[in-house]
Design a protein around this motif. Structure first.
Motif, PDB file in Angstrom:
ATOM      1  N   GLU A 262     116.913 199.358   5.799  1.00 47.93           N
ATOM      2  CA  GLU A 262     115.604 198.837   6.166  1.00 47.93           C
ATOM      3  C   GLU A 262     114.804 198.598   4.886  1.00 47.93           C
ATOM      4  OE1 GLU A 262     113.429 201.123   8.973  1.00 47.93           O
ATOM      5  OE2 GLU A 262     115.037 201.171  10.465  1.00 47.93           O
ATOM      6  N   TYR A 263     113.939 197.574   4.933  1.00 52.21           N
ATOM      7  CA  TYR A 263     113.126 197.242   3.763  1.00 52.21           C
ATOM      8  C   TYR A 263     111.661 197.547   4.055  1.00 52.21           C
ATOM      9  CZ  TYR A 263     117.323 194.859   2.220  1.00 52.21           C
ATOM     10  OH  TYR A 263     118.608 194.575   1.844  1.00 52.21           O
ATOM     11  N   ASN A 264     111.026 198.223   3.111  1.00 47.02           N
ATOM     12  CA  ASN A 264     109.613 198.574   3.233  1.00 47.02           C
ATOM     13  C   ASN A 264     108.977 198.419   1.857  1.00 47.02           C
ATOM     14  OD1 ASN A 264     107.098 199.749   3.491  1.00 47.02           O
ATOM     15  ND2 ASN A 264     107.803 201.524   4.660  1.00 47.02           N
ATOM     16  N   ASP A 265     108.190 197.370   1.695  1.00 42.78           N
ATOM     17  CA  ASP A 265     107.614 197.085   0.380  1.00 42.78           C
ATOM     18  C   ASP A 265     106.434 197.984   0.032  1.00 42.78           C
ATOM     19  OD1 ASP A 265     109.456 195.060  -0.026  1.00 42.78           O
ATOM     20  OD2 ASP A 265     108.211 193.564   0.984  1.00 42.78           O
ATOM     21  N   ASP A 266     105.995 198.803   0.989  1.00 42.52           N
ATOM     22  CA  ASP A 266     104.899 199.743   0.727  1.00 42.52           C
ATOM     23  C   ASP A 266     105.415 201.144   0.393  1.00 42.52           C
ATOM     24  OD1 ASP A 266     102.908 197.819   1.251  1.00 42.52           O
ATOM     25  OD2 ASP A 266     103.122 198.147   3.416  1.00 42.52           O
ATOM     26  N   LEU A 267     106.733 201.286   0.301  1.00 43.01           N
ATOM     27  CA  LEU A 267     107.337 202.594   0.052  1.00 43.01           C
ATOM     28  C   LEU A 267     107.079 203.042  -1.390  1.00 43.01           C
ATOM     29  CD1 LEU A 267     109.225 204.661   1.537  1.00 43.01           C
ATOM     30  CD2 LEU A 267     111.138 203.504   0.429  1.00 43.01           C
ATOM     31  N   HIS A 268     106.700 204.294  -1.572  1.00 47.67           N
ATOM     32  CA  HIS A 268     106.453 204.824  -2.916  1.00 47.67           C
ATOM     33  C   HIS A 268     107.247 206.105  -3.191  1.00 47.67           C
ATOM     34  CE1 HIS A 268     103.246 201.940  -3.645  1.00 47.67           C
ATOM     35  NE2 HIS A 268     102.720 202.257  -2.460  1.00 47.67           N
ATOM     36  N   ASP A 269     107.358 206.957  -2.205  1.00 50.93           N
ATOM     37  CA  ASP A 269     108.028 208.237  -2.402  1.00 50.93           C
ATOM     38  C   ASP A 269     109.539 208.063  -2.475  1.00 50.93           C
ATOM     39  OD1 ASP A 269     105.611 209.490  -2.365  1.00 50.93           O
ATOM     40  OD2 ASP A 269     105.715 210.039  -0.244  1.00 50.93           O
ATOM     41  N   ARG A 270     110.160 209.015  -3.172  1.00 54.41           N
ATOM     42  CA  ARG A 270     111.623 209.046  -3.260  1.00 54.41           C
ATOM     43  C   ARG A 270     112.088 210.365  -2.662  1.00 54.41           C
ATOM     44  NH1 ARG A 270     109.444 206.684  -7.752  1.00 54.41           N
ATOM     45  NH2 ARG A 270     110.430 204.783  -8.542  1.00 54.41           N
ATOM     46  N   GLU A 271     112.892 210.281  -1.614  1.00 58.27           N
ATOM     47  CA  GLU A 271     113.281 211.488  -0.891  1.00 58.27           C
ATOM     48  C   GLU A 271     114.627 211.274  -0.222  1.00 58.27           C
ATOM     49  OE1 GLU A 271     110.201 213.773   1.276  1.00 58.27           O
ATOM     50  OE2 GLU A 271     111.351 213.282   3.082  1.00 58.27           O
ATOM     51  N   ILE A 272     115.458 212.309  -0.253  1.00 54.60           N
ATOM     52  CA  ILE A 272     116.741 212.267   0.460  1.00 54.60           C
ATOM     53  C   ILE A 272     116.735 213.424   1.453  1.00 54.60           C
ATOM     54  CG2 ILE A 272     119.260 212.392   0.257  1.00 54.60           C
ATOM     55  CD1 ILE A 272     118.998 211.255  -2.547  1.00 54.60           C
ATOM     56  N   ARG A 273     116.939 213.099   2.728  1.00 57.75           N
ATOM     57  CA  ARG A 273     116.921 214.110   3.787  1.00 57.75           C
ATOM     58  C   ARG A 273     118.319 214.233   4.401  1.00 57.75           C
ATOM     59  NH1 ARG A 273     112.216 211.184   4.547  1.00 57.75           N
ATOM     60  NH2 ARG A 273     113.182 209.919   6.175  1.00 57.75           N
ATOM     61  N   PHE A 274     118.797 215.455   4.445  1.00 57.18           N
ATOM     62  CA  PHE A 274     120.097 215.758   5.039  1.00 57.18           C
ATOM     63  C   PHE A 274     119.848 216.410   6.402  1.00 57.18           C
ATOM     64  CE2 PHE A 274     120.360 215.868   0.468  1.00 57.18           C
ATOM     65  CZ  PHE A 274     121.536 215.202   0.165  1.00 57.18           C
ATOM     66  N   ASN A 275     120.563 215.987   7.436  1.00 60.72           N
ATOM     67  CA  ASN A 275     120.223 216.509   8.762  1.00 60.72           C
ATOM     68  C   ASN A 275     120.777 217.909   9.027  1.00 60.72           C
ATOM     69  OD1 ASN A 275     122.948 215.858   9.302  1.00 60.72           O
ATOM     70  ND2 ASN A 275     122.486 215.074  11.351  1.00 60.72           N
ATOM     71  N   ASN A 276     121.269 218.575   7.982  1.00 62.31           N
ATOM     72  CA  ASN A 276     121.521 220.019   8.093  1.00 62.31           C
ATOM     73  C   ASN A 276     120.298 220.804   7.611  1.00 62.31           C
ATOM     74  OD1 ASN A 276     121.706 219.497   5.366  1.00 62.31           O
ATOM     75  ND2 ASN A 276     123.829 220.165   5.145  1.00 62.31           N
ATOM     76  N   GLY A 277     119.186 220.086   7.369  1.00 59.32           N
ATOM     77  CA  GLY A 277     117.925 220.750   7.081  1.00 59.32           C
ATOM     78  C   GLY A 277     117.401 220.575   5.667  1.00 59.32           C
ATOM     79  N   TRP A 278     118.248 220.141   4.728  1.00 62.03           N
ATOM     80  CA  TRP A 278     117.832 220.095   3.327  1.00 62.03           C
ATOM     81  C   TRP A 278     117.101 218.802   2.989  1.00 62.03           C
ATOM     82  CZ3 TRP A 278     117.551 224.373   0.785  1.00 62.03           C
ATOM     83  CH2 TRP A 278     118.389 225.435   1.136  1.00 62.03           C
ATOM     84  N   ILE A 279     116.130 218.925   2.109  1.00 56.53           N
ATOM     85  CA  ILE A 279     115.343 217.784   1.629  1.00 56.53           C
ATOM     86  C   ILE A 279     115.314 217.851   0.101  1.00 56.53           C
ATOM     87  CG2 ILE A 279     113.085 216.661   1.632  1.00 56.53           C
ATOM     88  CD1 ILE A 279     112.547 218.164   4.304  1.00 56.53           C
ATOM     89  N   VAL A 280     115.668 216.750  -0.534  1.00 56.54           N
ATOM     90  CA  VAL A 280     115.682 216.702  -2.002  1.00 56.54           C
ATOM     91  C   VAL A 280     114.769 215.564  -2.460  1.00 56.54           C
ATOM     92  CG1 VAL A 280     117.081 216.416  -4.079  1.00 56.54           C
ATOM     93  CG2 VAL A 280     118.049 217.591  -2.082  1.00 56.54           C
ATOM     94  N   LYS A 281     113.808 215.917  -3.316  1.00 51.36           N
ATOM     95  CA  LYS A 281     112.903 214.923  -3.880  1.00 51.36           C
ATOM     96  C   LYS A 281     113.131 214.876  -5.388  1.00 51.36           C
ATOM     97  CE  LYS A 281     109.262 215.481  -0.399  1.00 51.36           C
ATOM     98  NZ  LYS A 281     107.804 215.623  -0.170  1.00 51.36           N
ATOM     99  N   ILE A 282     113.446 213.699  -5.885  1.00 52.52           N
ATOM    100  CA  ILE A 282     113.656 213.510  -7.330  1.00 52.52           C
ATOM    101  C   ILE A 282     112.607 212.515  -7.803  1.00 52.52           C
ATOM    102  CG2 ILE A 282     115.265 212.857  -9.151  1.00 52.52           C
ATOM    103  CD1 ILE A 282     117.554 213.427  -7.253  1.00 52.52           C
ATOM    104  N   GLY A 283     111.867 212.884  -8.836  1.00 48.57           N
ATOM    105  CA  GLY A 283     110.788 212.025  -9.318  1.00 48.57           C
ATOM    106  C   GLY A 283     111.217 210.586  -9.552  1.00 48.57           C
ATOM    107  N   ARG A 284     112.412 210.420 -10.098  1.00 44.62           N
ATOM    108  CA  ARG A 284     112.912 209.085 -10.395  1.00 44.62           C
ATOM    109  C   ARG A 284     113.935 208.602  -9.361  1.00 44.62           C
ATOM    110  NH1 ARG A 284     111.575 207.250 -15.587  1.00 44.62           N
ATOM    111  NH2 ARG A 284     113.087 205.602 -15.205  1.00 44.62           N
TER     112      ARG A 284
END
Length: 254
Positions: free
Chosen positions: A187-209
């Motif tokens: 999906e494309y979202n030109d207003d997106l700013h945050d960087r985040e990876i969500r795993f559906n076993n509960g983990w969330i990883v945010k990397i600045g870059r």
């Protein structure tokens, strides 16, 4: 228990409860699944003990071992999730640091309970950024995690030609992943700013870059071009949460 009628009734109850356990398991309602597994197993154990037929006893024994093994896995997973869910880990990556491949950062989250990964990163556009995504996908495919879906939300390239190339490359990746029984949704979202990876076993990883945390090598024949463990990084921060930590933190604020 030797009354055939009572035995059949108990067996029917055991089957229904274990079917419900499997449904809850597949629906990722693990704590409830454990309760149903345990209840169904106790009934099935009673049936096995009351069955005079040796062949049936052996079949029941095999089923009991199978369901018991799964129940133990879920119990351990729930226990670990509750413990780790209270933790917020932060990794500071210095400028020019090495040793931070995707494998080092993400492998521990690729477990047997992971089926879907959601990536939000506004900059999966240029060739090297899509290569980064490809390398991440290769790590997922190589792992033992039963991932069937990867959902990417990203921004469009700035130029019309760049958008066509971006879409073509992501389409090729989608086709390749399908050969490994993984569906890529883009999906494309030109207003997106945050960087985040969500795993559906509960983990969330945010990397600045985001995934674009590595510096370019001097040329394509330098050490570190292929192996990201040897590639120099930009200065960035990696924040690791569990969804339970995020929920509890939100609750404490409110």
């Amino acid at each position: 228990m030797t009354d055939p009628t009572k035995l059949a009734g108990v067996e029917s109850s055991a089957i229904n409860i274990l079917k419900r356990a499997v449904e809850l398991d597949q629906g990722r309602r693990f704590e409830e699944a454990v309760v149903c597994y345990q209840e169904g197993l106790q009934l099935l154990l009673d049936v096995m003990k009351g069955t005079p037929d040796k062949v049936k006893k052996e079949k029941y024994r095999d089923k009991i071992q199978e369901y018991m093994g799964r129940a133990e896995q879920l119990k351990e997973h729930v226990k670990v999730s509750k413990s780790e869910g209270k933790v917020h880990e932060q990794i500071q990556i210095d400028n020019d640091a090495t040793g931070y491949s995707y494998s080092v950062i993400f492998s521990r989250f690729l477990d047997q309970f992971l089926t879907c990964i959601e990536i939000e990163d506004p900059y999966i556009r240029s060739t090297h950024q899509i290569y980064n995504l490809l390398r991440f996908c290769e790590l997922v495919v190589k792992s033992a995690a039963p991932v069937t879906e990867i959902k990417l939300t990203t921004g469009r390239d700035d130029s019309a030609d760049g958008q066509r190339q971006q879409q073509n490359k992501l389409r090729n990746l989608k086709t390749s992943l399908a050969n490994h029984n993984v569906t890529l949704h883009v999906e494309y979202n030109d207003d997106l700013h945050d960087r985040e990876i969500r795993f559906n076993n509960g983990w969330i990883v945010k990397i600045g870059r985001g995934l674009d945390m590595y510096k370019a090598t001097e040329n394509n024949f330098c050490i570190g071009f292929c192996d990201f463990d040897l590639r120099k990084c930009h200065k960035t921060t990696v924040d690791i949460f569990h969804k339970d930590y995020v929920s509890s933190a939100s609750d404490s604020v409110t």
